[in-house]
Structure formats: structure tokens, C-alpha cells
Design an enzyme around this catalytic site. Structure first.
Site, PDB file in Angstrom:
ATOM      1  N   SER A   1       0.792  -1.234   0.000  1.00 42.96           N
ATOM      2  CA  SER A   1       0.000   0.000   0.000  1.00 42.96           C
ATOM      3  C   SER A   1       0.820   1.278   0.000  1.00 42.96           C
ATOM      4  CB  SER A   1      -0.950   0.017   1.204  1.00 42.96           C
ATOM      5  OG  SER A   1      -2.058  -0.818   0.969  1.00 42.96           O
TER       6      SER A   1
ATOM      7  N   LYS B   1       0.127   3.891  -2.613  1.00 47.08           N
ATOM      8  CA  LYS B   1      -0.859   4.968  -2.500  1.00 47.08           C
ATOM      9  C   LYS B   1      -0.233   6.345  -2.377  1.00 47.08           C
ATOM     10  CE  LYS B   1      -4.153   1.623  -0.749  1.00 47.08           C
ATOM     11  NZ  LYS B   1      -4.536   0.829   0.409  1.00 47.08           N
TER      12      LYS B   1
ATOM     13  N   SER C   1      -5.878   3.463   4.637  1.00 45.94           N
ATOM     14  CA  SER C   1      -5.370   2.643   3.526  1.00 45.94           C
ATOM     15  C   SER C   1      -6.483   1.925   2.778  1.00 45.94           C
ATOM     16  CB  SER C   1      -4.341   1.626   4.044  1.00 45.94           C
ATOM     17  OG  SER C   1      -3.491   1.211   3.011  1.00 45.94           O
TER      18      SER C   1
END
Length: 369
Positions: free
Chosen positions: A56, A59, A111
Site C-alpha cells: 500500500s 498509494k 489505507s
């Protein structure tokens, strides 16, 4: 144009404590990189060019693109594709709408993979369109060993980066004040359609509360990538950004690496606008030389025993008249043969031409008579 050294400016920084400085390559992560934010100088690295999955921490790029290309007040709708995406989620319902800023808070604090898809479709027109934008932006930033396959970081063989590339992307992102504000937010509340209460978002980045001067930025985990972390801090006039990939003790290791960098390096002032950068010969002037100065301060992180050098790209001489602030060349800040910054070099004083001076006297004399 002639390149010559205006002078050797040496700054010795004595920052070691009794435990010693940061040993390069010693880390529990599969790969790591720590940069100084202003100059991009690498302060620590281990396998920093090895391609690895990043979970993640993807991102960081998703958020940067959304902020650059979108309007925070835009209405973003959760599509069928975004609804129920696997992994971490802010539990968007199909058809639910939030502003882009609210989606970004859900993306970076909690997230949310569903928020990532909703944002990607809103900005890129489609998931594929947004992924193309991600890869194009990575090339612009210089992340040449990175390839994105999605906006959230779920496993895909075509989805990878390096610790160095991800640090470059994070450095670019932290230059955006909106991104910086979002990733430093510890808690936020956003609407929850169909509920009588709001979503409570808590930032998963423990460093924001445990590490002095922490600035962000993003956690990530999948079984394939392991624990991944993009982190940063600002202390004593120096801001750093770092990455660990595949690191089981991610927060502790990030703290250790940052402590080591702050113990080993100090942001050193090398030359500023109010200080002389040397002088230049003047042709046909009332004075033979003109003093030079820089248009901005040049600083760089240095460790004990290192030297920083200012190298000027200027002509051998200039012809009068010369005016304060007149461009004459470029200054390059170099450490160990590597350039870390540059700025404009200008004249700091006026030098009239001899012929111009004589002409003016004659004109005045005739006018008076």
C-alpha cells in the site's frame, strides 16, 4: 564559458556520539533508502535499486496524482469496481459519494483499497487510464525502475518499485502542501452514508506519535511484499524521507535509520546570497572587477570530514556596464564529485563603462553651456 572553482568551502561536522555513526548497508529490511529532502542526497542505502513489491505504499503515487489532477471538493462516487475491493477498506457502498479530500483521507489514513479504485476511476476515467498516468508520472520523477499495475498495491507481478524510486516519489509528494497535510493527519472524521454516525479514521503510521518531528507518510503490507513503510521526519533544519521494503520491524527500523542519519549528518550552510562568491573581470569598466553573489542559499547534508565545493560556470570576463542583479552564470554545489544543487550567480554591484561615463559628461557639459 569557463568552469572554475571560486573557492573550496569546507565544513566539518562533528556529530558522532559514542555509539558511532550509521553503518551503510546494515538493516533488517530487504531494501532501504533514506534521502535528504531538499537536495535528494542519499544518506543511507541497502539494495536500494532492487525491484520489490511495495504493497500500500503504492498509494503515495495515487494520492499525489489525485491532488495534482483533481479538485479536493470534487464529488467521487464508489463504482461497482470500487465496491468490495479486497484488503483494507473504508467500507464504501456502491453509489456512495464523498469529496475527493474525504476519499484521500480514507486512502492515506486507513489505507482504503476501495477509496483507491474510486479515486483512480474519477481522476483517470478508468482504472487502466489512471495506471497509465501513474507510470508516466513515475518516469517524470525519475523512478525508472518502477512499474504500477494498480492504484492500491495488491499483489501483481507487474507491480514493483525500488527503495530509491519510492523515496524519489515520496520526496516529490512531500513537496506538495496538501499531500503533506493529509499524511501528517493522525485522526479524521468523514461521512458514512446510510449511518447515523461518521467514519472514524486513524492513521496507521505509528511514527506520527512515537518519533519526534515525524512528518508521515504511508504504511503497507501484503504477504508477498511483507511490511513496507515510507517515513519521514524534520529535525534541526534537515528533513529526511526514507523507505524500508520487506521489513518485519518496520517502525523500529525506521526510527533507527532516522536516528542514525541525524547523528551522522548535519545540514551545512555552504554559501548564501549575502556572502561573496568571488569576483569577475570587467572589460571597459570604471572598475577592473565586479563582486559576485548567489541568488539563494546553498546547503547540503555533510558528515564528519566531508567537504562541499562551489563551482561557478561563468565567462572569463563581462563587458561594462554591469548592474546589480545582472545574471552572469550558475553556481553548482558539489560533494564528492556529485552535484546536489545549483542556483543563479549575479553581479552584486554596479560598474559603469568608461565610454558611457565620458559620453554622459560630454552631454551634461553641452547642456549646461
Amino acid at each position: 564559458m569557463k568552469r572554475w572553482a571560486a573557492g573550496l568551502f569546507i565544513v566539518l561536522i562533528f556529530m558522532y556520539n559514542q555509539c558511532g555513526g550509521l553503518a551503510q548497508g546494515e538493516t533488517s529490511a530487504k531494501a532501504a533508502c533514506v534521502l535528504e529532502l531538499e537536495t535528494g542526497r542519499v544518506l543511507f542505502e541497502s539494495n536500494m535499486h532492487t525491484r520489490l513489491p511495495m504493497a500500500s505504499t503504492t498509494k503515495v503515487m495515487t494520492a499525489l496524482l489525485a491532488i495534482e489532477q483533481g479538485d479536493l471538493s470534487d464529488t467521487v462516487t464508489c463504482s461497482e469496481n470500487a465496491f468490495g475491493v479486497s484488503g483494507t477498506s473504508i467500507y464504501l457502498q456502491q453509489g456512495e459519494t464523498l469529496t475527493l479530500e474525504e476519499m484521500l483521507l480514507g486512502l492515506m489514513l486507513s489505507s482504503g483499497n476501495d477509496a483507491a479504485v474510486a479515486i483512480a476511476e474519477h481522476i483517470g476515467g478508468s482504472l487502466d487510464g489512471f495506471v497509465q498516468m501513474m507510470n508516466a508520472r513515475a518516469v517524470q520523477i525519475g523512478a525508472v525502475n518502477t512499474h504500477f499495475a494498480n492504484p492500491h498495491g495488491l499483489p501483481d507481478d507487474a507491480h514493483y518499485t525500488t527503495a530509491y524510486d519510492l523515496a524519489l516519489i515520496a520526496r516529490e509528494a512531500m513537496g506538495n502542501p496538501v499531500f503533506r497535510r493529509i499524511v501528517s493527519t493522525q485522526r479524521a472524521t468523514i461521512p458514512w452514508e446510510g449511518r447515523t454516525y461518521n467514519r472514524q479514521l486513524n492513521n496507521k503510521n505509528r511514527l506520527l506519535t512515537s518519533y519526534e518531528g515525524a512528518t508521515g507518510v504511508k504504511t503497507g503490507f501484503t504477504s508477498k511484499a511483507g511490511r513496507c513503510l515510507v517515513f519521514g521526519a524534520q529535525r534541526g533544519g534537515m528533513e529526511i524521507i526514507g523507505v524500508v521494503l520487506g521489513c518485519s520491524d518496520w517502525f523500529d527500523e525506521a526510527e533507527r535509520l532516522m536516528d542514525g542519519c541525524y547523528q551522522t549528518y548535519t545540514m551545512a550552510h555552504v554559501l548564501g546570497p549575502m556572502e561573496s562568491a568571488g569576483q569577475l573581470a570587467v572589460v571597459d569598466g570604471r572598475a577592473d572587477t565586479v563582486q559576485l553573489c548567489l541568488m539563494q542559499e546553498l546547503t547540503v547534508p555533510l558528515k564528519e570530514g566531508e567537504a562541499a565545493q562551489i563551482v561557478l560556470d561563468v565567462p572569463e570576463s563581462v563587458r561594462a556596464p554591469v548592474y546589480p542583479g545582472m545574471h552572469v552564470g550558475t553556481a553548482h554545489l558539489v560533494v564528492g564529485g556529485q552535484e546536489y544543487a545549483q542556483c543563479e550567480v549575479v553581479a552584486s554591484q554596479r560598474v559603469d563603462g568608461r565610454s558611457l561615463f565620458v559620453d554622459v559628461r560630454r552631454i551634461v557639459s553641452r547642456w549646461v553651456l
